[in-house]
Design an enzyme around this catalytic site. Structure first.
Site, PDB file in Angstrom:
ATOM      1  N   GLY A  11      24.034  22.760  22.959  1.00 20.31           N
ATOM      2  CA  GLY A  11      25.430  22.552  22.565  1.00 20.31           C
ATOM      3  C   GLY A  11      25.645  21.681  21.341  1.00 20.31           C
ATOM      4  O   GLY A  11      26.767  21.607  20.840  1.00 20.31           O
ATOM      5  N   SER A  12      24.586  21.011  20.847  1.00 20.94           N
ATOM      6  CA  SER A  12      24.808  20.137  19.685  1.00 20.94           C
ATOM      7  C   SER A  12      24.339  20.767  18.383  1.00 20.94           C
ATOM      8  O   SER A  12      24.387  20.134  17.329  1.00 20.94           O
ATOM      9  CB  SER A  12      24.100  18.795  19.907  1.00 20.94           C
ATOM     10  OG  SER A  12      22.724  19.034  20.107  1.00 20.94           O
ATOM     11  N   TYR A 138       7.993  34.198  19.272  1.00 24.84           N
ATOM     12  CA  TYR A 138       9.449  34.053  19.401  1.00 24.84           C
ATOM     13  C   TYR A 138      10.104  35.405  19.686  1.00 24.84           C
ATOM     14  O   TYR A 138      10.936  35.539  20.592  1.00 24.84           O
ATOM     15  CB  TYR A 138       9.995  33.462  18.094  1.00 24.84           C
ATOM     16  CG  TYR A 138      11.496  33.353  18.037  1.00 24.84           C
ATOM     17  CD1 TYR A 138      12.150  32.259  18.594  1.00 24.84           C
ATOM     18  CD2 TYR A 138      12.266  34.343  17.418  1.00 24.84           C
ATOM     19  CE1 TYR A 138      13.532  32.146  18.537  1.00 24.84           C
ATOM     20  CE2 TYR A 138      13.640  34.247  17.356  1.00 24.84           C
ATOM     21  CZ  TYR A 138      14.273  33.152  17.919  1.00 24.84           C
ATOM     22  OH  TYR A 138      15.640  33.056  17.864  1.00 24.84           O
ATOM     23  N   LYS A 142      12.232  36.549  23.004  1.00 25.81           N
ATOM     24  CA  LYS A 142      13.660  36.853  22.901  1.00 25.81           C
ATOM     25  C   LYS A 142      13.942  38.296  23.334  1.00 25.81           C
ATOM     26  O   LYS A 142      14.987  38.570  23.938  1.00 25.81           O
ATOM     27  CB  LYS A 142      14.143  36.625  21.468  1.00 25.81           C
ATOM     28  CG  LYS A 142      14.365  35.166  21.140  1.00 25.81           C
ATOM     29  CD  LYS A 142      15.659  34.655  21.782  1.00 25.81           C
ATOM     30  CE  LYS A 142      15.961  33.234  21.366  1.00 25.81           C
ATOM     31  NZ  LYS A 142      17.230  32.738  21.911  1.00 25.81           N
ATOM     32  N   TRP A 203      15.060  29.789  -5.019  1.00 34.99           N
ATOM     33  CA  TRP A 203      13.731  30.334  -4.715  1.00 34.99           C
ATOM     34  C   TRP A 203      13.770  31.856  -4.706  1.00 34.99           C
ATOM     35  O   TRP A 203      14.697  32.465  -4.164  1.00 34.99           O
ATOM     36  CB  TRP A 203      13.255  29.865  -3.341  1.00 34.99           C
ATOM     37  CG  TRP A 203      13.033  28.387  -3.264  1.00 34.99           C
ATOM     38  CD1 TRP A 203      13.036  27.498  -4.307  1.00 34.99           C
ATOM     39  CD2 TRP A 203      12.793  27.632  -2.075  1.00 34.99           C
ATOM     40  NE1 TRP A 203      12.810  26.222  -3.832  1.00 34.99           N
ATOM     41  CE2 TRP A 203      12.652  26.276  -2.478  1.00 34.99           C
ATOM     42  CE3 TRP A 203      12.675  27.944  -0.732  1.00 34.99           C
ATOM     43  CZ2 TRP A 203      12.410  25.263  -1.556  1.00 34.99           C
ATOM     44  CZ3 TRP A 203      12.430  26.946   0.182  1.00 34.99           C
ATOM     45  CH2 TRP A 203      12.294  25.614  -0.228  1.00 34.99           C
ATOM     46  N   ARG A 210      21.511  39.902   2.350  1.00 33.40           N
ATOM     47  CA  ARG A 210      21.717  39.392   3.715  1.00 33.40           C
ATOM     48  C   ARG A 210      23.182  39.527   4.104  1.00 33.40           C
ATOM     49  O   ARG A 210      24.074  39.508   3.254  1.00 33.40           O
ATOM     50  CB  ARG A 210      21.341  37.901   3.803  1.00 33.40           C
ATOM     51  CG  ARG A 210      19.883  37.565   3.555  1.00 33.40           C
ATOM     52  CD  ARG A 210      18.972  38.024   4.684  1.00 33.40           C
ATOM     53  NE  ARG A 210      17.588  37.604   4.502  1.00 33.40           N
ATOM     54  CZ  ARG A 210      16.661  38.307   3.846  1.00 33.40           C
ATOM     55  NH1 ARG A 210      16.973  39.474   3.311  1.00 33.40           N
ATOM     56  NH2 ARG A 210      15.433  37.854   3.734  1.00 33.40           N
ATOM     57  N   ASP A 272      10.202  36.046  -1.613  1.00 30.43           N
ATOM     58  CA  ASP A 272      11.518  36.649  -1.379  1.00 30.43           C
ATOM     59  C   ASP A 272      11.753  36.921   0.106  1.00 30.43           C
ATOM     60  O   ASP A 272      12.883  37.066   0.542  1.00 30.43           O
ATOM     61  CB  ASP A 272      11.622  37.996  -2.120  1.00 30.43           C
ATOM     62  CG  ASP A 272      12.270  37.850  -3.482  1.00 30.43           C
ATOM     63  OD1 ASP A 272      12.861  36.792  -3.754  1.00 30.43           O
ATOM     64  OD2 ASP A 272      12.183  38.819  -4.252  1.00 30.43           O
TER      65      ASP A 272
HETATM   66  P1  GDP Z   1      15.723  34.997   6.363  1.00 31.98           P
HETATM   67  O1  GDP Z   1      14.788  35.427   5.261  1.00 31.98           O
HETATM   68  O2  GDP Z   1      16.836  35.972   6.550  1.00 31.98           O
HETATM   69  O3  GDP Z   1      15.009  34.675   7.636  1.00 31.98           O
HETATM   70  O4  GDP Z   1      16.469  33.661   5.970  1.00 31.98           O
HETATM   71  P2  GDP Z   1      16.487  32.553   4.855  1.00 31.98           P
HETATM   72  O5  GDP Z   1      17.712  31.793   5.086  1.00 31.98           O
HETATM   73  O6  GDP Z   1      15.207  31.784   4.870  1.00 31.98           O
HETATM   74  O7  GDP Z   1      16.711  33.336   3.472  1.00 31.98           O
HETATM   75  C1  GDP Z   1      15.655  33.628   2.692  1.00 31.98           C
HETATM   76  C2  GDP Z   1      16.034  34.232   1.328  1.00 31.98           C
HETATM   77  O8  GDP Z   1      16.690  33.281   0.490  1.00 31.98           O
HETATM   78  C3  GDP Z   1      14.749  34.619   0.633  1.00 31.98           C
HETATM   79  O9  GDP Z   1      14.990  35.730  -0.210  1.00 31.98           O
HETATM   80  C4  GDP Z   1      14.448  33.356  -0.196  1.00 31.98           C
HETATM   81  O10 GDP Z   1      13.595  33.653  -1.294  1.00 31.98           O
HETATM   82  C5  GDP Z   1      15.843  32.960  -0.634  1.00 31.98           C
HETATM   83  N1  GDP Z   1      16.003  31.527  -0.963  1.00 31.98           N
HETATM   84  C6  GDP Z   1      16.423  31.035  -2.142  1.00 31.98           C
HETATM   85  N2  GDP Z   1      16.474  29.712  -2.130  1.00 31.98           N
HETATM   86  C7  GDP Z   1      16.122  29.317  -0.875  1.00 31.98           C
HETATM   87  C8  GDP Z   1      16.025  28.047  -0.239  1.00 31.98           C
HETATM   88  O11 GDP Z   1      16.267  26.980  -0.813  1.00 31.98           O
HETATM   89  N3  GDP Z   1      15.651  28.044   1.094  1.00 31.98           N
HETATM   90  C9  GDP Z   1      15.377  29.216   1.768  1.00 31.98           C
HETATM   91  N4  GDP Z   1      15.037  29.152   3.071  1.00 31.98           N
HETATM   92  N5  GDP Z   1      15.450  30.430   1.174  1.00 31.98           N
HETATM   93  C10 GDP Z   1      15.824  30.483  -0.133  1.00 31.98           C
END
Ligand code: GDP
Length: 319
Positions: A11-12, A138, A142, A203, A210, A272
């Site tokens: 919950g937090s 994980y 799940k 990055w 997304r 990426d």
């Molecule tokens: P997921 O890839 O959907 O599990 O979630 P993230 O939140 O880690 O998103 C990753 C995407 O964002 C990748 O394409 C990364 O290269 C890009 N990205 C850009 N800058 C950052 C950053 O500062 N942190 C993270 N986690 N991802 C980043």
């Protein structure tokens, strides 16, 4: 009116805090809400879980507690991710069944879907192939929640279900500079770059796509799920495919919310990750055709405002 006691585990955290904020503004008189954290019980331990249920006597449970982590933690500690999540979920399901809890809503994630899949993904595709090897502890744990929901319904008639949100962001997130998700990571980095007058580095290439859901929107949808949704089969809670956005657009939104005027660049030596994870929200839209998601830039502005207001307060921002 019969009284409901809603227990929220985990919950937090990001989602629990959002539910707390939303419910504070609309709580019906016959609902009592309890937000439990790891201080209240060790959910891996059956006796400790039972003691918490005995104390609060919930009629409804939103189960958010889980062992979660980024790519590297998932690869290194597969056994812990499997065992701790399986144990927590088994204890929660069994207590909910034993005590006749009327509704249990658990939380899954789009990262548990098959590694090799077609897009968009939907609720019927969870078990269609192995998850990515990096997070299999994980993911398999799940996936079992979905199996448990159906089994408890078949054998005991329980009204247990799960939601599947896409990428969540909002206040109370983890804003760690290296180990957070993209939005809180960029907010924190962008904030420091602005202060130091340095370029803001994103990055990866910025091209991955997304679907982001604001934690307060997810909270409203989870409260609806708890009150109204009657299927054991899970439901994807997400903005539509048309609202999928690139990481470069996310970075622009972060820069705007921070009023960052400097140079923005991309570090393509960084990974990426998956190019896209597009999810279909048709099932949600069938139930709630008129649900209004908070516009992305507005949700970003609220998140950044909260981050800046709380940055210096000891313990307020996880970073
Ligand atoms: P997921 O890839 O959907 O599990 O979630 P993230 O939140 O880690 O998103 C990753 C995407 O964002 C990748 O394409 C990364 O290269 C890009 N990205 C850009 N800058 C950052 C950053 O500062 N942190 C993270 N986690 N991802 C980043």
């Amino acid at each position: 009116m019969t009284k409901k006691v809603v227990l929220v585990t985990g919950g937090s955290g990001l989602v629990g805090s959002a539910i707390r904020e939303v419910i504070a503004g609309e709580r019906p008189e016959n609902e009592e809400w309890i937000f439990a954290s790891s201080k209240d019980a060790d959910l891996c331990d059956p006796a400790s879980t039972a003691a918490m249920f005995e104390k609060y006597k919930p009629t409804h449970v939103i189960h958010l507690a889980a062992q979660v982590g980024g790519l590297f933690a998932n690869m290194k500690y597969k056994v812990e991710f499997w065992r701790n999540n399986i144990a927590m979920n088994d204890n929660i399901f069994q207590e909910c069944h034993k005590r006749g809890v009327e509704k249990l809503v658990s939380c899954l994630s789009t990262c548990i879907f098959p590694d090799k899949t077609t897009f968009p993904i939907d609720e019927t595709m969870i078990h269609d192939g192995p998850p990515h090897f990096s997070n299999e502890g994980y993911a398999y744990a799940k996936r079992m929640v979905d199996v448990q929901n159906r089994m408890y319904k078949a054998q005991h008639g329980c009204n247990f279900t799960a939601v599947i949100p896409t990428n969540i962001f909002g206040k109370h997130d983890n804003f760690h500079l290296d180990n957070s998700h993209v939005i809180p990571g960029l907010i924190h980095r962008g904030y420091l770059c602005k202060q130091k007058g340095e370029p803001f580095t994103i990055w990866g290439s910025g091209t991955p796509l997304r679907q982001f859901i604001y934690s307060n929107d997810l909270a409203r949808l989870m409260i609806w799920t708890m009150r109204e949704y009657q299927e054991a089969d899970p439901i994807i809670l997400s903005v539509g495919e048309e609202d999928e956005i690139s990481i470069a657009d996310v970075a622009r939104s972060v820069a705007k919310a921070l009023d960052f005027q400097g140079e923005v660049n991309f570090d393509t030596t960084k990974a990426d990750g998956q190019f896209k994870k597009t999810a279909n929200n048709a099932k949600l839209r069938k139930y709630l055709p008129d649900f209004k998601f908070t516009p992305f830039d507005e949700a970003m502005a609220s998140t950044v405002k909260w981050f800046m207001e709380n940055y210096e307060t000891p313990g307020a921002v996880r970073k």
